[in-house]
Design an enzyme around this catalytic site. Structure first.
Site, PDB file in Angstrom:
ATOM      1  N   HIS A  97      -9.106   2.765  -1.931  1.00 58.22           N
ATOM      2  CA  HIS A  97      -7.708   2.366  -1.802  1.00 58.22           C
ATOM      3  C   HIS A  97      -7.230   1.604  -3.034  1.00 58.22           C
ATOM      4  O   HIS A  97      -7.148   0.362  -3.008  1.00 58.22           O
ATOM      5  CB  HIS A  97      -7.571   1.516  -0.530  1.00 58.22           C
ATOM      6  CG  HIS A  97      -6.166   1.127  -0.164  1.00 58.22           C
ATOM      7  ND1 HIS A  97      -5.058   1.897  -0.410  1.00 58.22           N
ATOM      8  CD2 HIS A  97      -5.700   0.007   0.458  1.00 58.22           C
ATOM      9  CE1 HIS A  97      -3.977   1.281   0.039  1.00 58.22           C
ATOM     10  NE2 HIS A  97      -4.315   0.129   0.559  1.00 58.22           N
ATOM     11  N   CYS A 135       0.823  -1.221   0.000  1.00 54.99           N
ATOM     12  CA  CYS A 135       0.000   0.000   0.000  1.00 54.99           C
ATOM     13  C   CYS A 135       0.848   1.259   0.000  1.00 54.99           C
ATOM     14  O   CYS A 135       0.335   2.366  -0.171  1.00 54.99           O
ATOM     15  CB  CYS A 135      -0.877   0.030   1.240  1.00 54.99           C
ATOM     16  SG  CYS A 135      -1.488  -1.581   1.705  1.00 54.99           S
TER      17      CYS A 135
END
Lengths: 105, 386
Positions: free
Chosen positions: B335, B86
């Site tokens: 995301h 991420c």
């Protein structure tokens, strides 16, 4: 239950581990662990990853072993709704790299 | 190290971008950043792309030269892909920062991009799980919601954090993104809806978890001493830090913190000669509601264990003392994993330019915090309006 201990600095690991990450001069040797511990945290997986769909939902525990290190493990025996942090557990088996513990009570 | 500034930003919306693939999203975001910087493309001396899963999900690798070709960057410049789950595109941002700061380059383009929604749920779940340690917790059946659920149960047990406080994080971030045209979700949800949503991984429910998304975001960085040639609103990078933490839950000694966040935050504050009390707004890594609570403590905004009570007291609202995720965060903006790092920087730059739809009043200094996977790698950046 087997663990690995560094023959130089004494640090303990749950396998797999390839190198002592604390000291420069040790080799990791197999040692016997008590297999006893308590629930440090837990969760129930209801959205499983690929390959575990038929076992869902299933419990995972983060166990604090009596020796002071942690291990992530499945539970053996029937599904439980009432697992609490602090419950006593003990090692049952390691199957294809996955640890299984029994919740005592 | 010489001072480095941001002179341009660009983005796609984050969400279900059905007809847009990786190349196109990368080009759209990058071109917008180049235009925003009033820059001609041939001045860009290096290109960094942050991406996590393009191989597994889209069967497309080697993205950096591919996007560079389609963007028309000067043939021959170094183009590099960076992966850190991420954290991918904030690590990419940091690489550019280091190279400019040390004098190797003057102008570098960074782009984060991810395509997730063409893949089936089983495939993107497997993709996300590849950031775990497959040999230990991967095969045991741990997932990302599972990892953070374990932290949640431990945090509740140790500090009395409640499910309702976690739900308040989701409510706040959903409300924040209502005005954000870049966000995947544009509608609020009530506390009741959040608490009644279905369990994903006890105790985390549907709204406690961030959604996948497609998207790209890009930033042009430049040596501060040249920045005024390109923009009258340069944003200076006061602090940049990157730390590695744990790839597994079981090797973390406690389960109420991400140690890499604490280390990276300390380094970034030291570099900027600044403390948490000087930060006007924060975009941090709320992959799950409990993550926002834990991150806010690890970054030094609240004492360990107080993050839940802080949300309840309204301290982290846009109008509060410590505004967290005014963009809606990962929970509500979405995301698209590799794009998130640059996406957070995009949002903070807009705030510092005084140009954000959910503006924090008098914002002068902003902080971004990006955590890869289990906190295996974490970056913290501190940005200041000149």
């Amino acid at each position: 239950m087997e663990g690995l201990r560094c023959d130089n600095c004494g640090k303990l690991y749950v396998p797999p581990k390839y190198l002592c990450t604390e000291c420069d001069n040790g080799k990791l040797r197999i040692v016997k662990l008590s297999g006893k511990g308590e629930v440090f945290s837990h969760t129930t997986i209801r959205v499983p990853p690929l390959g575990l769909e038929d076992q869902s939902p299933y419990e995972l525990l983060l166990v604090r072993l009596d020796e002071g290190i942690n291990i992530t493990t499945r539970i053996s025996g029937k599904k439980r709704e009432d697992i609490r942090i602090g419950d006593k557990v003990c090692f049952e088996k390691k199957e294809e790299g996955v640890y299984f513990f029994q919740v005592m009570s | 190290m010489r001072r480095v500034s941001i002179i341009g930003i660009g983005t796609t919306p984050f969400g279900l971008l059905e007809n847009k693939g990786l190349k196109e999203m990368g080009v759209i975001a990058s071109w917008e950043a180049i235009r925003d910087a009033n820059l001609s493309r041939d001045k860009i001396q290096a290109f960094y792309v942050g991406n996590f899963n393009s191989g597994m999900l889209e069967r497309q690798e080697t993205l950096a030269p591919l996007i560079a070709s389609n963007l028309g960057l000067k043939r021959g410049i170094p183009c590099t892909k960076v992966e850190g789950a991420c954290c991918s595109s904030s690590i990419a941002f940091r690489e550019a920062f280091l190279l400019i700061g040390s004098g190797v380059y003057d102008i570098v383009l960074v782009c984060g991009v991810e395509k997730m929604t063409s893949a089936s749920r089983a495939l993107f779940t497997a993709g996300l799980s590849s950031a775990l340690d497959k040999e230990t917790e991967g095969i045991a059946g741990l997932t990302f919601p599972g990892f953070f659920a374990m932290l949640a149960n431990r945090h509740m047990h140790t500090y009395g954090t409640t499910i309702e406080q976690m739900a308040m994080v989701a409510r706040k971030n959903r409300k924040n993104s209502v005005v954000n045209p870049r966000a995947r979700f544009r509608n609020s949800v009530t506390l009741e809806e959040i608490l009644n949503s279905r369990l994903i991984t006890d105790p985390l429910k549907l709204y406690d978890c961030c959604p996948v998304a497609d998207g790209a975001a890009a930033v042009v960085l430049c040596a501060a001493e040249m920045s005024e040639e390109f923009t009258d609103q340069p944003i200076d990078v006061l602090g940049s830090a990157q730390a590695f933490g744990y790839s597994t839950l079981y090797e973390m000694n406690d389960a109420v913190s991400l140690p890499a966040t604490i280390i990276a935050a300390k380094q970034a504050y030291e570099m900027g000669k600044i403390g948490p009390e000087d930060i006007d707004l924060i975009e941090l890594h709320d992959c799950f509601t409990i993550a926002e609570i834990i991150d806010s403590e690890d970054l030094g905004f609240f004492a360990k264990g107080e993050g839940g009570r802080a949300v309840e007291a309204g301290l982290t609202e846009v109008g509060g003392e410590i505004p967290i995720n005014p963009s809606g965060g990962l929970l509500s903006k979405g995301h698209p994993v590799g794009a998130t790092g640059c996406g957070q920087i995009y949002e903070v730059v807009k705030q510092l330019r005084g140009d954000h739809e959910n503006q924090v009043e008098d914002a002068e200094v902003g902080l971004t915090h990006n955590a890869g996977g289990t906190g295996a790698v974490v970056t913290v950046h501190i940005l200041k309006k000149r």
